[in-house]
Scaffold this motif. Structure first.
Motif, PDB file in Angstrom:
ATOM      1  N   ALA A  15       0.831  -1.213   0.000  1.00  0.00           N
ATOM      2  CA  ALA A  15       0.000   0.000   0.000  1.00  0.00           C
ATOM      3  C   ALA A  15       0.859   1.253   0.000  1.00  0.00           C
ATOM      4  CB  ALA A  15      -0.929  -0.014   1.214  1.00  0.00           C
ATOM      5  N   ASP A  16       1.955   1.221   0.744  1.00  0.00           N
ATOM      6  CA  ASP A  16       2.875   2.361   0.778  1.00  0.00           C
ATOM      7  C   ASP A  16       3.490   2.586  -0.596  1.00  0.00           C
ATOM      8  OD1 ASP A  16       4.229   4.485   1.826  1.00  0.00           O
ATOM      9  OD2 ASP A  16       5.645   3.304   3.006  1.00  0.00           O
ATOM     10  N   ALA A  37       0.231   7.269   3.198  1.00  0.00           N
ATOM     11  CA  ALA A  37      -0.356   6.064   3.778  1.00  0.00           C
ATOM     12  C   ALA A  37      -0.080   6.050   5.282  1.00  0.00           C
ATOM     13  CB  ALA A  37       0.225   4.817   3.123  1.00  0.00           C
ATOM     14  N   GLU A  38      -1.129   5.842   6.071  1.00  0.00           N
ATOM     15  CA  GLU A  38      -1.000   5.830   7.524  1.00  0.00           C
ATOM     16  C   GLU A  38      -1.402   4.448   8.049  1.00  0.00           C
ATOM     17  OE1 GLU A  38      -3.408   9.054   8.878  1.00  0.00           O
ATOM     18  OE2 GLU A  38      -2.100  10.602   8.014  1.00  0.00           O
ATOM     19  N   PHE A  39      -0.559   3.894   8.931  1.00  0.00           N
ATOM     20  CA  PHE A  39      -0.738   2.523   9.398  1.00  0.00           C
ATOM     21  C   PHE A  39      -0.937   2.485  10.914  1.00  0.00           C
ATOM     22  CE2 PHE A  39       2.013   2.570   5.664  1.00  0.00           C
ATOM     23  CZ  PHE A  39       1.327   1.725   4.815  1.00  0.00           C
ATOM     24  N   GLY A  40      -1.548   1.409  11.369  1.00  0.00           N
ATOM     25  CA  GLY A  40      -1.723   1.182  12.797  1.00  0.00           C
ATOM     26  C   GLY A  40      -1.397  -0.268  13.132  1.00  0.00           C
ATOM     27  N   ASP A  41      -0.894  -0.486  14.341  1.00  0.00           N
ATOM     28  CA  ASP A  41      -0.570  -1.855  14.728  1.00  0.00           C
ATOM     29  C   ASP A  41      -1.836  -2.619  15.118  1.00  0.00           C
ATOM     30  OD1 ASP A  41      -0.965  -0.297  16.953  1.00  0.00           O
ATOM     31  OD2 ASP A  41       0.359  -1.486  18.219  1.00  0.00           O
ATOM     32  N   VAL A  42      -1.803  -3.933  14.898  1.00  0.00           N
ATOM     33  CA  VAL A  42      -2.911  -4.807  15.265  1.00  0.00           C
ATOM     34  C   VAL A  42      -2.530  -5.502  16.557  1.00  0.00           C
ATOM     35  CG1 VAL A  42      -4.319  -6.790  14.602  1.00  0.00           C
ATOM     36  CG2 VAL A  42      -3.544  -5.151  12.861  1.00  0.00           C
ATOM     37  N   THR A  59       0.228  -5.327  11.305  1.00  0.00           N
ATOM     38  CA  THR A  59      -0.158  -3.943  11.010  1.00  0.00           C
ATOM     39  C   THR A  59      -1.286  -3.926  10.001  1.00  0.00           C
ATOM     40  OG1 THR A  59       0.673  -1.771  10.311  1.00  0.00           O
ATOM     41  CG2 THR A  59       1.475  -3.680   9.092  1.00  0.00           C
ATOM     42  N   ARG A  60      -1.938  -2.779   9.886  1.00  0.00           N
ATOM     43  CA  ARG A  60      -3.002  -2.613   8.901  1.00  0.00           C
ATOM     44  C   ARG A  60      -3.014  -1.166   8.417  1.00  0.00           C
ATOM     45  NH1 ARG A  60      -7.701  -0.219  10.894  1.00  0.00           N
ATOM     46  NH2 ARG A  60      -7.741   0.089  13.157  1.00  0.00           N
ATOM     47  N   LEU A  61      -3.542  -0.983   7.228  1.00  0.00           N
ATOM     48  CA  LEU A  61      -3.671   0.357   6.652  1.00  0.00           C
ATOM     49  C   LEU A  61      -4.865   1.061   7.281  1.00  0.00           C
ATOM     50  CD1 LEU A  61      -2.766   2.427   4.462  1.00  0.00           C
ATOM     51  CD2 LEU A  61      -4.393   1.312   2.910  1.00  0.00           C
ATOM     52  N   GLN A  62      -4.599   2.164   7.953  1.00  0.00           N
ATOM     53  CA  GLN A  62      -5.689   2.901   8.592  1.00  0.00           C
ATOM     54  C   GLN A  62      -6.340   3.916   7.647  1.00  0.00           C
ATOM     55  OE1 GLN A  62      -3.674   4.500  12.123  1.00  0.00           O
ATOM     56  NE2 GLN A  62      -4.891   3.108  13.385  1.00  0.00           N
ATOM     57  N   ALA A  63      -5.521   4.611   6.913  1.00  0.00           N
ATOM     58  CA  ALA A  63      -6.071   5.637   6.017  1.00  0.00           C
ATOM     59  C   ALA A  63      -5.002   6.076   5.022  1.00  0.00           C
ATOM     60  CB  ALA A  63      -6.558   6.848   6.810  1.00  0.00           C
ATOM     61  N   VAL A  64      -5.472   6.593   3.908  1.00  0.00           N
ATOM     62  CA  VAL A  64      -4.597   7.282   2.950  1.00  0.00           C
ATOM     63  C   VAL A  64      -5.076   8.726   2.926  1.00  0.00           C
ATOM     64  CG1 VAL A  64      -3.800   7.448   0.571  1.00  0.00           C
ATOM     65  CG2 VAL A  64      -4.230   5.197   1.585  1.00  0.00           C
ATOM     66  N   THR A  65      -4.317   9.597   3.548  1.00  0.00           N
ATOM     67  CA  THR A  65      -4.736  10.993   3.717  1.00  0.00           C
ATOM     68  C   THR A  65      -3.974  11.908   2.772  1.00  0.00           C
ATOM     69  OG1 THR A  65      -3.111  11.345   5.479  1.00  0.00           O
ATOM     70  CG2 THR A  65      -5.311  10.615   6.134  1.00  0.00           C
ATOM     71  N   GLN A  66      -4.684  12.926   2.270  1.00  0.00           N
ATOM     72  CA  GLN A  66      -4.053  13.901   1.389  1.00  0.00           C
ATOM     73  C   GLN A  66      -3.462  15.040   2.206  1.00  0.00           C
ATOM     74  OE1 GLN A  66      -7.329  14.492  -1.634  1.00  0.00           O
ATOM     75  NE2 GLN A  66      -5.613  14.013  -2.964  1.00  0.00           N
ATOM     76  N   GLN A  67      -2.365  15.557   1.704  1.00  0.00           N
ATOM     77  CA  GLN A  67      -1.650  16.639   2.371  1.00  0.00           C
ATOM     78  C   GLN A  67      -1.892  17.929   1.586  1.00  0.00           C
ATOM     79  OE1 GLN A  67      -0.126  15.533   5.331  1.00  0.00           O
ATOM     80  NE2 GLN A  67      -1.247  13.737   4.584  1.00  0.00           N
TER      81      GLN A  67
END
Length: 414
Positions: A15-16, A37-42, A59-67
């Motif tokens: 994803a990254d 790409a923003e990730f969080g631990d499971v 880990t899992r993909l939490q969100a893809v945020t725009q800057q």
């Protein structure tokens, strides 16, 4: 379990890589905002579990945020290219639905509307003082003329000029001391030559005769002055050469119009002459200022847009008209906007309520005409991100490989 942890890491790295690749592919897209790409631990544990000994599950993909940082401004040769310096979005109408964009590549369609390449119409206030938002449309027809209503004459009449007793005749220069002329306009925008003749009748006293060129091409003195009075205008000066008395008939001078008039069917030409500032000093006769407020009809020659988003139309008659003002929109949380593609976003509940306003007001940015906002993608940073994501992918693949070797070892125990 180690396989699942490694697999989650592979998916995260993938994803990254995809997010970074999308940034790189849009590095030349106008108004594009890079994503992260923003990730969080499971971390799963059962009820009553002991957290001190719990092991994460990957880990899992939490969100893809725009800057939404500002992209650099690139200047173009197209006056309808627009860039926003600061916060805000252009408001576009997409067949009845409102969408928002930072891409300011606009053009004029066959009906005179400002549109982007998808045919979406740019929105603006219908007039500079209006609060009604509608499609911005350029005036492409002929601009209406304006008849002359006021003439300003700032003149110095030579104080030592001789008095003239002969009856005034504009065709006989010996019957007047000085003259000057300018162009006036009737209600149809037809240019009319007008002349002022000055005759000194006594010390500190002058007559001003007014003549306008009529339909037959002849320059003829007016018959009707202000209030319908006949005869020339009188000007009186004090001993210091300052204008002391102006004939009231200098207001409401009339050239007959209509079917039976002298102006090709135009309305009667009614105007005032302002002699304020006219003097009688020694030295030469001089015309310091001579102008009028009428103009002919005009064709559209260009469009100007200032930093507050006001759209001006320029015409061949030298006039400009404000056609409207751009509308910008902003949100409490722009990262909550829904990406639609084609450089557009749609409002969502997460983004908050839309707030519309004029460029440069509140927290909205200013508009730069003849420029575009480039993508805010930093290629050097994205290349580093690619290397990092690639190594993360390789490391997670190694995790799976190691787990496989351990499992194989256990299977081989006899």
């Amino acid at each position: 379990m180690p396989f699942n942890i490694g697999l989650s890491g592979l998916n995260a790295a993938q994803a990254d890589l995809q997010t970074t690749g999308n940034n790189v592919s849009n590095s030349g897209t106008t108004g594009f905002k890079r994503s992260r790409a923003e990730f969080g631990d499971v971390f799963a544990q059962s009820f009553g579990g002991i957290s001190q000994t719990a092991i994460g599950s990957g880990t899992r993909l939490q969100a893809v945020t725009q800057q939404f940082s500002q992209g650099r401004t690139e200047f173009t040769e197209n006056g309808l290219d627009l860039a926003i310096n600061g916060e805000g979005f252009f408001v576009l109408d997409d067949q009845g639905s409102k969408v928002y964009s930072r891409a300011g590549e606009f053009q004029v369609d066959r009906d005179g509307f400002l549109v982007n390449s998808q045919g979406q119409r740019l929105q603006g206030y219908d007039g500079v003082d209006s609060n009604r938002v509608d499609d911005l449309r350029l005036q492409t027809d002929t601009a209406a003329p304006q008849a002359t209503t006021n003439l300003e004459a700032l003149i110095n009449l030579r104080s030592d000029a001789g008095t003239i007793e002969d009856e005034f005749d504009l065709e006989k220069p010996e019957t007047y001391n000085f003259s000057t002329s300018l162009t006036m306009y009737d209600s149809l925008g037809i240019a009319r030559d007008a002349s002022l003749y000055f005759v000194k009748t006594a010390p500190n006293e002058w007559n001003a005769h007014v003549a306008v060129r009529r339909d037959d091409g002849n320059l003829m003195e007016l018959e009707d002055y202000g209030g319908g009075s006949e005869g020339p205008l009188t000007l009186e000066f004090d001993p210091s050469g300052q204008l002391d008395v102006v004939d009231p008939a200098a207001e409401g001078l009339t050239v007959p119009g209509g079917p039976e008039g002298d102006l090709d069917g135009a309305e009667p030409l009614v105007f005032d002459i302002d002699f304020d500032g006219t003097t009688q000093f020694g030295g030469d006769f001089s015309v310091n200022d001579l102008n009028q407020d009428g103009f002919a009809s005009g064709q559209l020659t260009g469009i100007d847009i200032d930093d507050t988003g006001v759209v001006f139309a320029r015409f061949t008659n030298g006039q400009s008209t404000a056609l409207g003002q751009l509308t910008l929109a902003n949100f409490s949380n722009p990262q909550g906007l829904e990406q639609l593609g084609d450089n557009n976003w749609a409002e969502t509940f997460a983004a908050g309520d839309v707030r519309m306003g004029r460029p440069g007001s509140s927290n909205l940015g200013a508009v730069q005409a003849g420029a575009l906002e480039a993508s805010n993608v930093d290629i050097a940073q994205e290349l580093v991100n690619l290397i990092t994501a690639q190594r993360n992918f390789q490391a997670n693949a190694q995790t799976i490989s190691t787990a496989d070797q351990v499992t194989q070892t256990i299977i081989n125990i006899r």
